[in-house]
Motif scaffolding. Structure first.
Motif, PDB file in Angstrom:
ATOM      1  N   VAL A 105       0.829  -1.199   0.000  1.00  0.00           N
ATOM      2  CA  VAL A 105       0.000   0.000   0.000  1.00  0.00           C
ATOM      3  C   VAL A 105       0.873   1.262   0.000  1.00  0.00           C
ATOM      4  N   SER A 106       1.856   1.312   0.886  1.00  0.00           N
ATOM      5  CA  SER A 106       2.700   2.510   1.019  1.00  0.00           C
ATOM      6  C   SER A 106       3.504   2.804  -0.242  1.00  0.00           C
ATOM      7  N   LEU A 107       4.131   1.776  -0.814  1.00  0.00           N
ATOM      8  CA  LEU A 107       4.935   1.976  -2.032  1.00  0.00           C
ATOM      9  C   LEU A 107       4.058   2.481  -3.173  1.00  0.00           C
ATOM     10  N   ASP A 108       2.911   1.854  -3.357  1.00  0.00           N
ATOM     11  CA  ASP A 108       2.048   2.263  -4.462  1.00  0.00           C
ATOM     12  C   ASP A 108       1.453   3.646  -4.260  1.00  0.00           C
ATOM     13  N   LEU A 109       0.991   3.930  -3.056  1.00  0.00           N
ATOM     14  CA  LEU A 109       0.427   5.256  -2.815  1.00  0.00           C
ATOM     15  C   LEU A 109       1.474   6.347  -3.002  1.00  0.00           C
ATOM     16  N   ALA A 110       2.713   6.077  -2.628  1.00  0.00           N
ATOM     17  CA  ALA A 110       3.778   7.085  -2.754  1.00  0.00           C
ATOM     18  C   ALA A 110       3.946   7.521  -4.207  1.00  0.00           C
ATOM     19  N   TRP A 111       4.018   6.561  -5.148  1.00  0.00           N
ATOM     20  CA  TRP A 111       4.210   6.989  -6.539  1.00  0.00           C
ATOM     21  C   TRP A 111       2.948   7.571  -7.130  1.00  0.00           C
ATOM     22  N   ILE A 112       1.773   7.028  -6.761  1.00  0.00           N
ATOM     23  CA  ILE A 112       0.527   7.590  -7.295  1.00  0.00           C
ATOM     24  C   ILE A 112       0.389   9.044  -6.848  1.00  0.00           C
ATOM     25  N   GLU A 113       0.604   9.288  -5.570  1.00  0.00           N
ATOM     26  CA  GLU A 113       0.455  10.651  -5.044  1.00  0.00           C
ATOM     27  C   GLU A 113       1.513  11.602  -5.591  1.00  0.00           C
ATOM     28  N   LYS A 114       2.686  11.086  -5.921  1.00  0.00           N
ATOM     29  CA  LYS A 114       3.752  11.934  -6.464  1.00  0.00           C
ATOM     30  C   LYS A 114       3.404  12.445  -7.865  1.00  0.00           C
ATOM     31  N   TYR A 115       2.788  11.580  -8.687  1.00  0.00           N
ATOM     32  CA  TYR A 115       2.549  11.931 -10.085  1.00  0.00           C
ATOM     33  C   TYR A 115       1.090  12.204 -10.446  1.00  0.00           C
ATOM     34  N   PHE A 116       0.163  11.656  -9.690  1.00  0.00           N
ATOM     35  CA  PHE A 116      -1.252  11.719 -10.060  1.00  0.00           C
ATOM     36  C   PHE A 116      -2.100  11.965  -8.824  1.00  0.00           C
ATOM     37  N   LYS A 117      -3.361  11.606  -8.921  1.00  0.00           N
ATOM     38  CA  LYS A 117      -4.233  11.606  -7.752  1.00  0.00           C
ATOM     39  C   LYS A 117      -4.694  10.163  -7.533  1.00  0.00           C
ATOM     40  N   VAL A 118      -4.933   9.821  -6.300  1.00  0.00           N
ATOM     41  CA  VAL A 118      -5.425   8.488  -5.966  1.00  0.00           C
ATOM     42  C   VAL A 118      -6.879   8.401  -6.406  1.00  0.00           C
ATOM     43  N   GLU A 119      -7.200   7.357  -7.162  1.00  0.00           N
ATOM     44  CA  GLU A 119      -8.546   7.160  -7.677  1.00  0.00           C
ATOM     45  C   GLU A 119      -9.246   6.039  -6.896  1.00  0.00           C
ATOM     46  N   MET A 135      -0.989  -7.427 -20.281  1.00  0.00           N
ATOM     47  CA  MET A 135      -1.225  -6.024 -20.606  1.00  0.00           C
ATOM     48  C   MET A 135      -0.930  -5.142 -19.409  1.00  0.00           C
ATOM     49  N   ILE A 136      -0.645  -3.893 -19.716  1.00  0.00           N
ATOM     50  CA  ILE A 136      -0.329  -2.883 -18.706  1.00  0.00           C
ATOM     51  C   ILE A 136      -0.983  -1.577 -19.155  1.00  0.00           C
ATOM     52  N   VAL A 137      -1.634  -0.884 -18.236  1.00  0.00           N
ATOM     53  CA  VAL A 137      -2.086   0.476 -18.511  1.00  0.00           C
ATOM     54  C   VAL A 137      -1.264   1.407 -17.630  1.00  0.00           C
ATOM     55  N   THR A 138      -0.830   2.518 -18.209  1.00  0.00           N
ATOM     56  CA  THR A 138       0.037   3.430 -17.468  1.00  0.00           C
ATOM     57  C   THR A 138      -0.059   4.826 -18.066  1.00  0.00           C
ATOM     58  N   ASN A 139       0.908   5.652 -17.745  1.00  0.00           N
ATOM     59  CA  ASN A 139       0.970   7.011 -18.251  1.00  0.00           C
ATOM     60  C   ASN A 139       2.402   7.285 -18.682  1.00  0.00           C
ATOM     61  N   THR A 140       2.564   7.971 -19.798  1.00  0.00           N
ATOM     62  CA  THR A 140       3.891   8.229 -20.348  1.00  0.00           C
ATOM     63  C   THR A 140       4.734   9.156 -19.468  1.00  0.00           C
ATOM     64  N   VAL A 141       4.115   9.825 -18.490  1.00  0.00           N
ATOM     65  CA  VAL A 141       4.880  10.622 -17.523  1.00  0.00           C
ATOM     66  C   VAL A 141       5.865   9.705 -16.778  1.00  0.00           C
ATOM     67  N   LEU A 142       5.491   8.448 -16.625  1.00  0.00           N
ATOM     68  CA  LEU A 142       6.338   7.473 -15.927  1.00  0.00           C
ATOM     69  C   LEU A 142       7.316   6.855 -16.929  1.00  0.00           C
ATOM     70  N   ALA A 143       8.205   7.690 -17.448  1.00  0.00           N
ATOM     71  CA  ALA A 143       9.110   7.282 -18.524  1.00  0.00           C
ATOM     72  C   ALA A 143       9.975   6.083 -18.139  1.00  0.00           C
ATOM     73  N   ALA A 144      10.472   6.040 -16.916  1.00  0.00           N
ATOM     74  CA  ALA A 144      11.317   4.914 -16.498  1.00  0.00           C
ATOM     75  C   ALA A 144      10.522   3.617 -16.503  1.00  0.00           C
TER      76      ALA A 144
END
Length: 141
Positions: free
Chosen positions: A7-21, A101-110
């Motif tokens: 939970v913590s690892l995932d929320l950290a990157w979601i909150e850094k780049y996007f909003k939690v849905e 399959m994977i859905v993502t956002n190109t902001v996450l270039a790495a």
């Protein structure tokens, strides 16, 4: 064992780049329900703390989704993201996956680079479940 780290690892990157849905909250809080339906989460750990995580879940018709890939920023570039991604792919294949399959956002270039390195290629978006999705990748299992 590592649910809070998941939970913590995932929320950290979601909150850094996007909003939690709402879908994020559902998957993170109900990960055990997803596991009962065939999903599995994998971790790279240092000591007793997870430093990377990734989950794979069946979506139907032999298709499995790779999701919730996250890595502690202090450990990026050390291969731990690759390790958990590879574990997810192997698990899905062992459980009958024909397509990943994977859905993502190109902001996450790495992350997109990592997925491409593992053979994923851009495909039309068929699972726009999240507002942040602007790219879908897929590959044969």
């Amino acid at each position: 064992m590592y649910k809070q780290d998941f939970v913590s690892l995932d929320l950290a990157w979601i909150e850094k780049y996007f909003k939690v849905e709402p879908q994020d909250v559902h998957m993170l809080e109900d990960v055990e329900d997803f596991r009962r339906r065939g999903a599995e989460a994998f971790f790279a750990a240092e000591g007793n703390k997870a430093i990377a995580t990734c989950m794979v879940t069946p979506v139907g018709d032999g298709v499995w989704e790779i999701c919730k890939l996250a890595c502690d920023e202090r450990h990026q570039g050390k291969g731990v993201g690759s390790a958990v991604l590879e574990a997810c792919q192997a698990y899905a294949r062992e459980h009958g996956a024909r397509r990943l399959m994977i859905v993502t956002n190109t902001v996450l270039a790495a992350a997109v680079h990592l997925y491409r390195k593992h053979g994923f290629r851009e495909v039309p978006i068929t699972n726009p479940e999240y507002e942040r999705v602007n790219i879908q990748l897929g590959r044969d299992a």
